[in-house]
Design an enzyme around this catalytic site. Structure first.
Site, PDB file in Angstrom:
ATOM      1  N   LYS A  25     -30.634  12.608  70.302  1.00 57.11           N
ATOM      2  CA  LYS A  25     -30.969  12.772  68.978  1.00 57.11           C
ATOM      3  C   LYS A  25     -32.272  13.624  68.659  1.00 57.11           C
ATOM      4  CE  LYS A  25     -32.256   8.964  66.515  1.00 57.11           C
ATOM      5  NZ  LYS A  25     -33.514   9.101  65.961  1.00 57.11           N
ATOM      6  N   SER A  26     -33.208  13.598  69.438  1.00 60.86           N
ATOM      7  CA  SER A  26     -34.572  14.428  69.140  1.00 60.86           C
ATOM      8  C   SER A  26     -34.033  15.858  69.702  1.00 60.86           C
ATOM      9  CB  SER A  26     -35.621  14.061  70.194  1.00 60.86           C
ATOM     10  OG  SER A  26     -36.214  12.763  70.004  1.00 60.86           O
ATOM     11  N   ARG A  30     -33.774  19.108  66.636  1.00 63.69           N
ATOM     12  CA  ARG A  30     -34.486  20.607  66.849  1.00 63.69           C
ATOM     13  C   ARG A  30     -33.711  21.741  67.110  1.00 63.69           C
ATOM     14  NH1 ARG A  30     -37.514  15.926  68.265  1.00 63.69           N
ATOM     15  NH2 ARG A  30     -39.928  15.944  68.616  1.00 63.69           N
ATOM     16  N   ARG A 126     -41.673   4.292  54.895  1.00 62.88           N
ATOM     17  CA  ARG A 126     -42.382   4.867  56.206  1.00 62.88           C
ATOM     18  C   ARG A 126     -43.763   5.590  55.801  1.00 62.88           C
ATOM     19  NH1 ARG A 126     -38.202   6.173  60.675  1.00 62.88           N
ATOM     20  NH2 ARG A 126     -39.977   6.096  62.136  1.00 62.88           N
ATOM     21  N   SER A 170     -47.678  10.461  68.358  1.00 60.89           N
ATOM     22  CA  SER A 170     -46.336  10.594  67.613  1.00 60.89           C
ATOM     23  C   SER A 170     -45.731  12.154  68.074  1.00 60.89           C
ATOM     24  CB  SER A 170     -46.543  10.455  66.283  1.00 60.89           C
ATOM     25  OG  SER A 170     -45.756  11.090  65.443  1.00 60.89           O
ATOM     26  N   ASP A 318     -38.770   3.990  71.562  1.00 64.18           N
ATOM     27  CA  ASP A 318     -37.653   3.393  70.879  1.00 64.18           C
ATOM     28  C   ASP A 318     -36.824   2.639  71.654  1.00 64.18           C
ATOM     29  OD1 ASP A 318     -38.177   5.286  68.978  1.00 64.18           O
ATOM     30  OD2 ASP A 318     -36.909   6.996  69.823  1.00 64.18           O
ATOM     31  N   ARG A 349     -40.182  -3.423  63.601  1.00 63.78           N
ATOM     32  CA  ARG A 349     -39.618  -3.856  64.943  1.00 63.78           C
ATOM     33  C   ARG A 349     -40.018  -4.845  65.635  1.00 63.78           C
ATOM     34  NH1 ARG A 349     -37.164   2.010  66.835  1.00 63.78           N
ATOM     35  NH2 ARG A 349     -35.457   1.923  65.397  1.00 63.78           N
TER      36      ARG A 349
HETATM   37  C1  S3P Z   1     -39.227  11.594  67.782  1.00 65.29           C
HETATM   38  C2  S3P Z   1     -40.461  10.862  67.920  1.00 65.29           C
HETATM   39  C3  S3P Z   1     -40.699   9.317  68.060  1.00 65.29           C
HETATM   40  C4  S3P Z   1     -39.549   8.345  68.387  1.00 65.29           C
HETATM   41  C5  S3P Z   1     -38.306   9.032  67.241  1.00 65.29           C
HETATM   42  C6  S3P Z   1     -37.907  10.362  67.837  1.00 65.29           C
HETATM   43  C7  S3P Z   1     -39.082  12.619  67.966  1.00 65.29           C
HETATM   44  O1  S3P Z   1     -41.264   9.031  66.603  1.00 65.29           O
HETATM   45  O2  S3P Z   1     -39.753   7.239  67.890  1.00 65.29           O
HETATM   46  O3  S3P Z   1     -37.066   8.193  67.394  1.00 65.29           O
HETATM   47  O4  S3P Z   1     -37.779  13.042  67.978  1.00 65.29           O
HETATM   48  O5  S3P Z   1     -39.973  13.262  67.947  1.00 65.29           O
HETATM   49  P1  S3P Z   1     -42.940   9.053  66.491  1.00 65.29           P
HETATM   50  O6  S3P Z   1     -43.076  10.502  66.530  1.00 65.29           O
HETATM   51  O7  S3P Z   1     -42.985   8.368  65.152  1.00 65.29           O
HETATM   52  O8  S3P Z   1     -43.571   8.035  67.565  1.00 65.29           O
END
Ligand code: S3P
Length: 438
Positions: A25-26, A30, A126, A170, A318, A349
């Site tokens: 997903k990340s 991007r 959030r 983060s 996660d 969570r």
């Molecule tokens: C992510 C960063 C994380 C993660 C999220 C994906 C990312 O969040 O929990 O599922 O793709 O940069 P945080 O940056 O809030 O920790």
């Protein structure tokens, strides 16, 4: 409105099998954003066509970028260059996706036009000042709604470079600032209190932007330009973890997950599972573009409780709902601490995992920054997932080890990160049935 979906999980452990999980997903988010800003055409193979990334795709299209998806799932992005985005005709709805919203806010901070970003109820609850503050320090115009979305961003170029010492570990905050830094005149640096995923740094380099980074720092110099490239997205370790968890709880057989990203800033879950006695091995290590990948194999394991070291928390952020679930099925006590960030994810969570495990008979003590979870037999019952995909999937795994059926409510958002979760888990032997699907 469509009926709410839920899953009934009957007792029954995984029996084994070989699977491939959907794309990371990340990395998928991007690839769309960087491909849009690049000069030339970027192709993305293995893209995660889950709702979160599709929201990012729709947002980039609304900003004037042509993006096509071929029948084999390959995504083609006709890059418009750093200054080619156009103001969208409407607010950009990022759905459930914090990554989509926060990264896009950073990217849009450097535009000459203003944009509005919003999302579903969860996303609108959030915290957004964590990105709005540093983006304002860079000279961007950002407004939030009491610190949350909807937010507006952009319209006051040029940006100033900053050195930002982040109070929170983060990758979304780090990435938002680095993306704004592409538009600033000079070097932008982010310093973090803990190691976070480095997909932005890796992928920007592949798109031709020099990024220097240490364990806790990342810097780049703007104004920058990106060159189109071909991205190959590995399977998402955060999704693979559910299959591996089921494999550890199995009584026989092997769960094999092929082509999984094992970027060292993501593998905290494997380290934690190892501490808990999991029998997981890493085979066939190779690379897919700028990311390491491997085949992961989980076998029946005598899981035991563990004190989770604080430094592993951001590296497994996660996967912690799954760790809570597995801890409830392990022998002895597991202590999770330093994980208050979990309260700011798609749901709180910590609260939801504690309540759900207690509803299944587990002895769990909630703490402000984690929990003490005592392993023991789980009985059947009903648990709430509050539309949080990872909470829903974590309970599906725990339910296999319970003595009676478990109903997991509000499971539709599993599709945000793991389309096809239920049939994939069924193929491994879990007895899941979905209800309420259109
Ligand atoms: C992510 C960063 C994380 C993660 C999220 C994906 C990312 O969040 O929990 O599922 O793709 O940069 P945080 O940056 O809030 O920790």
């Amino acid at each position: 409105m469509a009926a709410k979906q839920y899953i009934e999980a009957s007792p029954g452990r995984a029996t084994g099998g070989t699977v491939a999980v959907p794309g990371d997903k990340s990395i998928s988010h991007r690839s769309l954003m960087f491909g849009a800003l690049a000069d030339g055409t970027t192709t993305v193979k293995g893209f995660l066509a889950g709702e979160d990334c599709l929201a990012t795709m729709a947002a980039m299209q609304a900003l004037g970028v042509r993006i096509d998806t071929a029948t084999d799932g390959t995504v083609t992005i006709a890059g418009v260059g750093m200054n080619g985005l156009r103001q969208a005709a409407h607010a950009l709805d990022m759905g459930n996706s914090g990554t989509g919203l926060r990264l896009l806010a950073g990217l849009l901070a450097g535009q000459s036009f203003s944009s509005e970003l919003t999302g579903d109820d969860s996303l609108r609850s959030r915290p957004m000042e964590r990105i709005a503050g540093p983006l304002r320090d860079m000279g961007a115009t950002v407004t939030t709604t009491d610190g949350r979305a909807p937010l507006t961003v952009g319209g006051s170029t040029p940006l100033k470079p900053i050195e930002y010492v982040s109070p929170v570990a983060s990758a979304q905050v780090k990435s938002a600032i680095l993306l704004a830094g592409l538009y600033a005149d000079g070097t932008t640096t982010v310093v973090e209190p803990g190691i976070t995923r480095d997909h932005t740094e890796r992928m920007l380099r592949t798109f031709g932007v020099p990024v220097s980074s240490g364990e806790l720092t990342a810097s780049l110099t703007g104004p920058a330009t990106l060159s189109a490239c071909d991205v190959q997205v590995p399977g998402d370790l955060s999704s693979a973890a559910f299959a591996l968890g089921a494999g550890c709880l199995a009584r026989s057989g092997e769960v094999v997950v092929v082509n999984v990203g094992i970027n060292p800033t993501r593998t905290g879950v494997l380290d934690i599972l190892k501490l808990m006695g999991a029998d997981i091995s890493i085979r066939e290590e190779s690379r897919l573009g700028d990311e390491p990948v491997a085949t992961l194999v989980a076998r029946p394991s005598a899981l035991r409780g563990a004190d989770i070291p604080a430094e592993l928390i951001p590296l497994a952020i996660d996967e912690l709902p799954l760790i809570f679930a597995l801890a409830a099925c392990a022998e002895g006590d597991t202590v999770v601490s330093g994980a208050e960030e979990l309260r700011h994810k798609e749901s709180d969570r910590i609260a939801l995992m504690v309540q759900g495990l207690q509803a299944l008979g587990a002895s769990v003590e909630e703490r402000s920054d984690g929990a003490r979870i005592s392993g023991g037999p789980l009985h059947g019952g009903t648990v709430e997932s509050a539309d949080d995909h990872r909470i829903a999937m974590a309970f599906c795994i725990a339910a296999g080890a319970a003595s009676a059926p478990v109903t997991i409510r509000d499971t539709e958002n599993i599709a945000t990160s793991f389309p096809g979760f239920v049939p994939l888990m069924q193929s491994l032997g879990l007895r899941l049935t979905e209800f309420g699907r259109d």
